[in-house]
Every structure is written in structure tokens, then in C-alpha cells.
Design a protein around this motif. Structure first.
Motif, PDB file in Angstrom:
ATOM      1  N   PRO B  64      36.938  48.300  41.192  1.00  0.00           N
ATOM      2  CA  PRO B  64      37.059  46.829  41.325  1.00  0.00           C
ATOM      3  C   PRO B  64      37.676  46.414  42.661  1.00  0.00           C
ATOM      4  CG  PRO B  64      38.818  47.685  39.924  1.00  0.00           C
ATOM      5  CD  PRO B  64      37.937  48.863  40.288  1.00  0.00           C
ATOM      6  N   VAL B  65      36.971  46.727  43.754  1.00  0.00           N
ATOM      7  CA  VAL B  65      37.454  46.329  45.094  1.00  0.00           C
ATOM      8  C   VAL B  65      36.347  45.505  45.756  1.00  0.00           C
ATOM      9  CG1 VAL B  65      38.933  48.357  45.374  1.00  0.00           C
ATOM     10  CG2 VAL B  65      36.528  48.486  46.074  1.00  0.00           C
ATOM     11  N   ARG B  69      33.031  49.430  45.172  1.00  0.00           N
ATOM     12  CA  ARG B  69      32.753  50.815  45.582  1.00  0.00           C
ATOM     13  C   ARG B  69      32.317  51.573  44.317  1.00  0.00           C
ATOM     14  NH1 ARG B  69      35.893  55.191  46.206  1.00  0.00           N
ATOM     15  NH2 ARG B  69      37.846  54.103  45.824  1.00  0.00           N
ATOM     16  N   VAL B  70      31.206  52.322  44.418  1.00  0.00           N
ATOM     17  CA  VAL B  70      30.680  53.082  43.269  1.00  0.00           C
ATOM     18  C   VAL B  70      30.657  54.560  43.644  1.00  0.00           C
ATOM     19  CG1 VAL B  70      28.674  53.463  41.779  1.00  0.00           C
ATOM     20  CG2 VAL B  70      29.201  51.143  42.588  1.00  0.00           C
ATOM     21  N   ASP B  71      31.242  55.394  42.773  1.00  0.00           N
ATOM     22  CA  ASP B  71      31.095  56.813  43.086  1.00  0.00           C
ATOM     23  C   ASP B  71      30.707  57.602  41.836  1.00  0.00           C
ATOM     24  OD1 ASP B  71      33.601  57.201  41.768  1.00  0.00           O
ATOM     25  OD2 ASP B  71      34.654  56.842  43.667  1.00  0.00           O
TER      26      ASP B  71
END
Lengths: 113, 113
Positions: B64-65, B69-71
Motif C-alpha cells: 500500500p504505497v 508496488r507489487v511483488d
């Protein structure tokens, strides 16, 4: 692409894995292989067998009889791959329930419905 | 088709193997995975990641930025597969020369030229 990755693409192919796994039990003819491997087309079996033969993993023998008989078996090199392929098969059997559960959870999620 | 064979078709797929092998070293973002896996298209990476996530082998985390950002990383179940995938990679590296030799012999045969 590094050569090892190239080879992994070859042997890490689902049809190659199915053929190596099936030939692990016996020397088989083309029609027997086709019957044993659910869903493989004639064309795919022909091409994949040729690739495995070219890589030295499968040996194709034409027997001088009438009508000619052709069968396929794993070579010594092919047998060295069989252990890893069987491990993959065992992994799939051992974890089938966990994967079925994960699929049910995933399909029930609102964001994936 | 038996369920275990279905799973083998999934995990015995070259892109799944490449992704599991690559995530074995680290948690990575989509673009990092795409860069690390030679030859994979955006569409194939998206579909294969979704399949591995659905099977419970890969976890997708949205941080939640801003920007979001998805990893991706291997789950516990995914880590149990990593051993077999690394063995396949090692097999490919260890037998690369034999396979290169077999290919040269095959290509030199009159009946395959």
C-alpha cells in the motif's frame, strides 16, 4: 539464452516430461506411447520424440521385419533424467490436495471471480 | 486426465519452471522477473504467474504505497517444488556437453540431414 536454459526449456516441456515418464516403465511403440499419454496429438508426439532423440535421451529402433516395427526407449542419458521426472510426478501426487485447495480458495476470492 | 498429470502439465511447463527457479533466489517484482527470464512475453509472464498463484505456489503481494508496488515470492508449497526444479536445472548443466554432442551426431546423420 544460456545453453542449460535451452535444455531446460526442452526437457522442462510437459510433453517431454510425459514421454520420459512413460518410457521409464518400458520400451514402447509410437501407437502405445500415443495411447498412454492423454491429450498428445500425433504431430506433437512425432516432434517431441524427434527432439528427445536428437538430444540423445531417447533411442528409436527400426526392426527389420515385415511390416517394419519401430520402438522407442530411454538411453542411458535419458535414464539419468528419469529420476528427476519421477520426483516431479511424485511431487504432483503428494501435493495434489494442497493445490486443489489453493485453487478453490483462489477461485472464491472476490478479486479473481 | 488424472489430477496429478494435470498438475505435472502445469508445473512441467517451461515458463513455470523458469519462474519457480528465478523466484527461488529472491522476492521479485514483475519487471524484474521479466528481465530475468529470457524470452518470456508480458502476456505469458502474467498468465503463468496467475496460474502459479492459483495453485498456491506463488504469493502476490500489493504494497500500500504510492505508486503501488507489487511483488512475487514462492510460498511454502512453492519452496517444496524448488528442490525438484533446481535438480532439473543442475541436470541440464551437468549434461549440456553430452546433449550438444548428441545433437551434433543426430544432425550429421544422413537420414536426418
Amino acid at each position: 539464452m544460456c545453453f542449460a536454459r535451452q535444455i531446460m526449456d526442452r526437457v522442462g516441456d510437459k510433453w517431454s516430461i510425459a514421454i520420459v515418464h512413460t518410457l521409464g516403465r518400458d520400451t514402447l511403440r509410437f501407437t502405445e506411447l500415443k495411447r498412454a499419454i492423454d491429450g498428445i496429438s500425433q504431430r506433437m508426439l512425432t516432434a517431441t520424440l524427434r527432439g528427445l532423440e536428437r538430444d540423445g535421451l531417447v533411442e528409436r529402433t527400426v526392426h527389420p521385419v515385415v511390416p517394419p516395427r519401430v520402438d522407442y526407449r530411454l538411453t542411458e542419458l535419458g535414464l539419468t533424467l528419469l529420476g528427476t521426472v519421477c520426483e516431479l510426478a511424485n511431487w504432483a501426487v503428494n501435493h495434489a490436495d494442497e493445490i486443489a485447495g489453493a485453487r478453490a480458495d483462489y477461485d472464491a476470492r472476490p478479486d479473481t471471480a
